[in-house]
Write an enzyme that holds these catalytic residues in place. Structure first.
Site, PDB file in Angstrom:
ATOM      1  CG  ASP A 297      -1.960   1.051   1.202  1.00 52.88           C
ATOM      2  OD1 ASP A 297      -2.116   1.715   0.167  1.00 52.88           O
ATOM      3  OD2 ASP A 297      -2.613   1.264   2.248  1.00 52.88           O
ATOM      4  CD  GLU A 331      -5.493   6.331  -0.613  1.00 54.10           C
ATOM      5  OE1 GLU A 331      -6.658   5.882  -0.548  1.00 54.10           O
ATOM      6  OE2 GLU A 331      -4.612   5.988   0.203  1.00 54.10           O
ATOM      7  CG  ASP A 359      -4.664   2.188  -3.103  1.00 53.35           C
ATOM      8  OD1 ASP A 359      -3.771   1.611  -2.465  1.00 53.35           O
ATOM      9  OD2 ASP A 359      -5.360   3.111  -2.629  1.00 53.35           O
TER      10      ASP A 359
END
Lengths: 463, 463
Positions: A297, A331, A359
Site C-alpha cells: 500500500d 492518498e 491500490d
C-alpha cells in the site's frame, strides 16, 4: 434483388466475422506478449525493492516521500517516455514523533505493555499520557446506548472485529472502519478522554494498524487522542476487562500536525498517435503510512503503473490516446494529489477515456471493477475470453480508486485492479507491509493485466 | 388438444423451473453455510498448526510420519464420525542422514560453500564425497549432444530454469522436472559421476528443493548421487563456470535407503444414508519431504479434507453416499498409500462416485480440475453460479491428484482442488514450507470449496 442482398449480407457477415477473429487473434497475441514481457523481463519488482528498501515508508510531507518523488521521476525519465513532470500540490504534514507507549494496569497494580500506534491525524496525549478506565463497545451505535454517564472520563475501546464470513476482505473492512475514522469524533461527544480502536486486521497478531481518522466538526479543544491496538492486544484487553471492568489503560501519543508542505504528483506520458488530447491514466499512490515500508500500500500500485508504460513502449505499441502514469501524492491522509490532478484536468479541459488505479495490494490479480455505463461494462465483458488464459475473471461494477475518484466528471471510465484480497489486511498500514510480503510473479501479473486493459481500451475506445 | 398440451407443457415448465430455482436457492444457502462455518469456526488451521509445529516434517517411514498417523486418527475419532481406521501399507524408508555439504573450488583453490540437498531416493556419495569438474547442460537432450567424451568423470549440472512465462506454475514445473527425476539415470549412461539439479523454484533464493528422483533400470553399481542446488546457487555456479569451465565441485551426501517399513493410510467415514456402498473420497497426503514441515505440501490438503467431513457434519448435512476422508501415506516417494487404497477398493468392489484431492498448496482456491466424461463436466459447470460469490471460477478438464490416480477404474470422477499457483513453488519441498507460509483464510476457503463440491456431487450424483 433478394438474392443480391442475401449475397451482400453474407459477404458482410464473412468480412466482419473475419475482421473480428483477426482482431481477436491479434489481441490475444498482444496480451501474450504483454504477460511474457512482465513475467520474464519485468522491472516492477526491482523498482519496488528500491522504493521499499532504499527509500522506505513515504508519509506525506516526509523526507522519504520527497525522495520517492525524485526517484520515480528519474526512473520515468530513464524509460524515455515523451514527457515527465512534477505536478505541485500542497499536502498535510502529520508526524508520529517518538514511538507510542501503552500499558494495561490491573487493579492489583500489575502493568502489561501493549502494542498501539497513533491513528493518522490524531492529536497527541498530554505529555504525561492518559490513564483512565476503559469502556468497551462494539461500534459507534453503542455510545448513545451507554450515554454520558458511563463514558465520561473514560477511554472508549472500539472492538468490533472485521466480519470474517465475508469473502471480500474490503467489504469486511468497510463494515468496521467507521470505528477508526469517526470513533474519536463520536466518543468525544459523550465526554470520553481518548479512544482505542481494534486494528483493521482479520488475523490475530501483534501489529497495530495505522490509518486515517478525522474529527469532523469537533472543536479543537474537544479533540481526543486516538490510537489503534493490535488484534492480539484487543483480545487480551477485552478478556481482562471481562474480569476487571475497572482496570486502567495508559497511553502516550507524541504525534503532531504541522503546516501544509509542498509536494508533487509524479507524471509521465507517451503522446497519443491519433487522439493526443484524450488521455488514459494508470496510477497508484506514492505516499504510504509510516509503519513498514508501504510495499503493498501502495508501492505495488506505483511500480505496476510505471510498468504499464514500460511494457507497452518496449513491445513497440504506439497508443492512439495519450497514455499517462500518475503517481499520486497523499492518498492516505488528505487525497490532495488526486484532487489536484482532477482540478488541473478540469482547468485544462483534459478529457479522459480511462483512469485505472491499482491500490489493493500486489497480489494475484483477479480482475477489475468499473465505474462506467452498462454498454462499456458489456464491452469489457466481451474481452473476458482474452483474459481467461491469465485467470483474470472478475469484471464487475464497483469502485475505481480513491485517487481517480475526483476525476469522475472528466473520465468516461474509472477502473480499479482487483487482486486477490485475502492477505491484504494482514499487512495494510502496519509494520509488516514490507517488500518480503510481495511475491514477484503476483506483482508482475497485476502489471500485465493493467497493461492489457489499457491496450484494449486504447484500441477500441468505449461503447 | 393442442391447447391442452400447451397448458400441460406450461405447467411442466413452471413446476420444473420452480423446482430448479428452489434447488438453486437451497444450494446457495448451503454453500453460504459451509463457507461461513469454515471462515468463522474453522478447525483446519489449528490442525495444521499441530501437524506442522508439534509434529513437523513427515517423510515416509519416519517417526514423525507415525506420529501424524496417530494424531490424525485421534482427531478424526474426536469428530465423532461413524468409523475411523488405519489401512496398513508398506512404505519405502529413505533418510537424508547428516546434512549435506558442498562447495565450489575455483582454479586458484578458493572454496565457496553452497546450499544443496540430496534428492529423494539418491544413493550417497562415497564417504569422502565427490570432487569433480562440472558440465552444465540445459536438459536431458544435451547429454547425447555432448557425448561420453565431455561427460565422463564429471558432475552433470542440469540448469534449465522453470519457464517463468507460463501462467500455471505447475505447467512450468512439468516442463523442468524431468531433469530432477531422470537426470541421474540419463547422465550415468555417459559416465557422469554425479548430478546436480537446479531447484524447481521460480524464485531466486537460497533454498535447495528436495523431491523424488529414480534410477529406472540403471544397474545398482552404476547409480550416481543426485543433489538439488538452490536457484541462487545455480546462478552463481553457472556464472563461475562461464569464467572457469574447469572449476571443481565437491559434495557429500549421507542418505540411505532401508528396507520397507509398516505404515498406514488414515481413513474416517460418515456412512451414507441412501447409498452407503457408494463412496465419495476427499483426501490429501500425510507424508511430506523432510525439509520444512510440509505445511503446504500436503499438510494443507490433509486438514482441508478432514475439515470437509467436520463442516458437513456440524451443519447437520446427512450425506446420501458414504463420505470418506483418506489421508494417504507416501505420495512423495512411492505412492504406496494411493496404490493400496485403490487395490483395496478394487478387491472389495467399492464403487466411488467422486474422489477429490487437495495437493497443490493451501492458497486461495480458484476452482477444480476434473477427470470425468463431458456430461459430468457440463454438469459441474452448471454449478458455476453457485460458486461465483466465492470467486471460484475454474472448472476445467485436468489432473485430479497423484494419490487418487490409481482409483480411476473404480471412480466416476477424479477431481483436484486448484488453488492459486503463483507462490506454490517458492515453498515446494523446501525448508521454507512451514506453517507461517500458510494464510488462515486461504486455507479455509479451500476447505469450504471442497465441502461445497462434495455436497453438490452427493446431492445430484453424476450425469
Amino acid at each position: 434483388m433478394k438474392n443480391y442482398s442475401f449475397i451482400i449480407s453474407l459477404c458482410f457477415l464473412l468480412v466482419s466475422s473475419t475482421l473480428i477473429s483477426q482482431n481477436t487473434s491479434e489481441d490475444s497475441l498482444m496480451l501474450r506478449k504483454i504477460f511474457t514481457k512482465a513475467l520474464t523481463e519485468g522491472k516492477s519488482y526491482d523498482w519496488l525493492d528500491y522504493l521499499s528498501n532504499q527509500i522506505g515508508s513515504r508519509l506525506s510531507g516526509s523526507l522519504e516521500a520527497e525522495n520517492a518523488v525524485k526517484y520515480t521521476e528519474e526512473e520515468l525519465k530513464q524509460l524515455g517516455v515523451d514527457k515527465v513532470w512534477l505536478q505541485p500540490v500542497m499536502v498535510p504534514k502529520w508526524t508520529r514523533g517518538f514511538k507510542e507507549y501503552a500499558y494495561i494496569e490491573t487493579l492489583s497494580g500489575e502493568t502489561t505493555v501493549t502494542d498501539i500506534c497513533a491513528l493518522g491525524g490524531s492529536v497527541p496525549t498530554p505529555n504525561l499520557g492518559i490513564k483512565a478506565e476503559v469502556v468497551e463497545v462494539k461500534g459507534l451505535e453503542d455510545l448513545a446506548m451507554l450515554g454520558k454517564d458511563k463514558i465520561e472520563g473514560k477511554i472508549v475501546f472500539f472492538n468490533r472485529p472485521m466480519d470474517a464470513s465475508l469473502i471480500s476482505t474490503f467489504e469486511a473492512y468497510g463494515g468496521a472502519v467507521d470505528q477508526r475514522s469517526r470513533g474519536a469524533a463520536e466518543a468525544s461527544k459523550y465526554g470520553a478522554v481518548g479512544v482505542l480502536v481494534r486494528s483493521m486486521n482479520l488475523r490475530l497478531d501483534d501489529f497495530p494498524h495505522a490509518g486515517a481518522m478525522n474529527y469532523g466538526d469537533t472543536p479543537t479543544n474537544q479533540r481526543i487522542p486516538a490510537a489503534s491496538i493490535s488484534t492480539n492486544g484487543a483480545e487480551y484487553l477485552s478478556n481482562l476487562l471481562s474480569l476487571q471492568p475497572n482496570l486502567k489503560f495508559y497511553y502516550k501519543l507524541n504525534c503532531k500536525t504541522f503546516d501544509d508542505v509542498q509536494s508533487y504528483n509524479v507524471i509521465g506520458e507517451i503522446t497519443g498517435s491519433e487522439q493526443p488530447d484524450k488521455y488514459i491514466v494508470v496510477g497508484g499512490h506514492l505516499d504510504s503510512w509510516d509503519l513498514g515500508d508501504g510495499s503493498h500500500d501502495d508501492g505495488a500500485g506505483c511500480v505496476q503503473s510505471m510498468e504499464v508504460l514500460r511494457i507497452l513502449k518496449e513491445i513497440g505499441y504506439k497508443p492512439k490516446h495519450t497514455l499517462r502514469v500518475v503517481l499520486f501524492m497523499n492518498e492516505e491522509n488528505g487525497l490532495r494529489g488526486g484532487l489536484k490532478y482532477a482540478e488541473e484536468a478540469k482547468r485544462k479541459n483534459e478529457k479522459h477515456l480511462l483512469a485505472l488505479e491499482s491500490d489493493a495490494g500486489g497480489f494475484t490479480p483477479r480482475g477489475f471493477s468499473f465505474e462506467s455505463n452498462a454498454a462499456t461494462l458489456a464491452q469489457v465483458r466481451s474481452w473476458a475470453p482474452l483474459f481467461k488464459p491469465y485467470n483474470i475473471h472478475l469484471f464487475e461494477k464497483g469502485h475505481g480508486g480513491a485517487d481517480i475518484g475526483p476525476l469522475a466528471e472528466n473520465a468516461e471510465v474509472l477502473a480499479g485492479l482487483r487482486p486477490d484480497s485475502q492477505r491484504y489486511f494482514d499487512y495494510h498500514h502496519a509494520a509488516n507491509d514490507t517488500f518480503d510480503a510481495v511475491n514477484k510473479r503476483e506483482l508482475e501479473l497485476g502489471a500485465a493485466s493493467m497493461a492489457s486493459l489499457v491496450y484494449l481500451f486504447d484500441k477500441y475506445g468505449t461503447k
